[in-house]
Design a protein around this motif. Sequence first.
Motif, PDB file in Angstrom:
ATOM      1  N   SER A  13      40.851 -13.376  49.298  1.00  0.00           N
ATOM      2  CA  SER A  13      41.439 -12.234  49.011  1.00  0.00           C
ATOM      3  C   SER A  13      40.591 -11.079  48.756  1.00  0.00           C
ATOM      4  O   SER A  13      40.539 -10.110  49.064  1.00  0.00           O
ATOM      5  N   GLN A  14      39.617 -11.468  47.766  1.00  0.00           N
ATOM      6  CA  GLN A  14      38.800 -10.388  47.092  1.00  0.00           C
ATOM      7  C   GLN A  14      37.860  -9.947  48.458  1.00  0.00           C
ATOM      8  O   GLN A  14      37.595  -8.715  48.442  1.00  0.00           O
TER       9      GLN A  14
ATOM     10  N   GLU B  29      39.618  -7.494  50.572  1.00  0.00           N
ATOM     11  CA  GLU B  29      39.710  -6.215  49.819  1.00  0.00           C
ATOM     12  C   GLU B  29      38.451  -5.601  50.023  1.00  0.00           C
ATOM     13  O   GLU B  29      38.249  -4.501  50.281  1.00  0.00           O
TER      14      GLU B  29
ATOM     15  N   SER C 109      37.862  -4.159  53.299  1.00  0.00           N
ATOM     16  CA  SER C 109      38.444  -3.037  53.603  1.00  0.00           C
ATOM     17  C   SER C 109      37.981  -1.727  52.926  1.00  0.00           C
ATOM     18  O   SER C 109      37.887  -0.567  53.568  1.00  0.00           O
ATOM     19  N   GLU C 110      37.541  -2.245  51.702  1.00  0.00           N
ATOM     20  CA  GLU C 110      36.887  -0.857  50.705  1.00  0.00           C
ATOM     21  C   GLU C 110      35.577  -0.572  51.518  1.00  0.00           C
ATOM     22  O   GLU C 110      35.476   0.852  51.807  1.00  0.00           O
TER      23      GLU C 110
END
Length: 439
Positions: free
Chosen positions: A112-113, A116, A119-120
């Motif tokens: 999940s990290q 994220e 995505s960032e």
Amino acid sequence: MHNHLINKTNHFLERAFPEQRLFLRSEEGTRFIRLSPLTQALGWTGSAAFFAWSIIATAVLLMDSIGSGNLRDQAQRDKQLYEQRVQTLSEERDARTSEAIAAQERFNLALSQISEMQSELLASEERRRELETGIGVIQSTLRRTIGERDLAKGSLEEVLAEARENADNATPGATSIASNATLTFMTEELSRTAAERDKVAANAADAEKFAQDMMYEARLREERNDQIFRQLEDAVSISLEPLDKMFSKSGMSVDNILGQIRRGYSGQGGPLTPLILSTSGGAPDADTERANRILGELDRMNLYRIAAQKMPFGMPVKSGFRFTSGFGTRWGRMHNGTDFAAPIGTPIYAPADGVVIHAAWSSGYGRLIKIQHEFGIETRYAHLSRMNVRKGQRVSRGDRIGDIGNSGRSTGPHLHYEVRVGGRPINPMIYIKAARDVF
């Protein structure tokens, strides 16, 4: 001849056993029984023999009772020691299970990290492109304004030259009118140029401030990404270490195992795809390479997880047993497996995924089950009392395949468990001991 031998024997025994007479009195009269020396000797010998037999029998019974008590005490101590060891192994197994669950949670958190972070990174790439586009627009506007300013300056010089010529050729009234018109035009042009200059300066200041904010945000993102990377690298390293040890202790080539899993594994949940970001034709940056390394380690962990289900790292008997005979030479013959002694009916579980290739009676094995696993591994389960599977059936790790029994050539209820690689028997404890730090 017979009476002569008896008389001679009586004469020989008369000194030790003189002749005795036993009188019996009744109403009818008195009678007596003569006890010859030979009769007395036989009586004493019989009594001594009976007495000696009583002593020996009593001693044997006492020794047997004492020995049985010692054996019972020893058996009780062995049982207590075994129960303590089983409890310790159960606690270790629960601890390893908790660690495995925690590792799986860290794995999910890492995914999940990374999602994220990806995505960032994509959003940051988009903002960088927008910033480059905005700076390009500002530069174009500035160049256009400078060109217009130069054009206006040239036009102003032409107007001034024309005004001077007209002033030389015109009357004073006309000269005044032309001068006023020229002054008005110059004032308007200068005002418009000054306004555009101020606007360009404001846009440049805004662009510079936006660029500084973006640089500051990029530094914060880099620090945050570095911290996330370190946490992910630590979690992956902690999770992979026991898996590496377990597979290296199995005695098989880890690269071959993972390569076969990678070639045969497809569909959802397959190997993780590396991060691919636009680098304008250049080499990938450090963060991208670092993220790809973590994804590679996570992919290796995923392959380990798949392989662990296909190799016999599990225990065929989970409780209420003791090891009675290990792998190796026994009574001058090779013992190709490990024996688990337990009561009849104790469940037997498949230690890995596989296909049943035999489930029937087999001479000295009694009721025998054979399971074919991946990588050329075969497991055997002999002397069963019951078989819950049939030939051709696919089983999963942890499925109950049968019960412990005493069929075939067996001295008591137990499971004879074998592991064969490429048809060659190996010690099952290699896999059992290798999995203690994981399962």
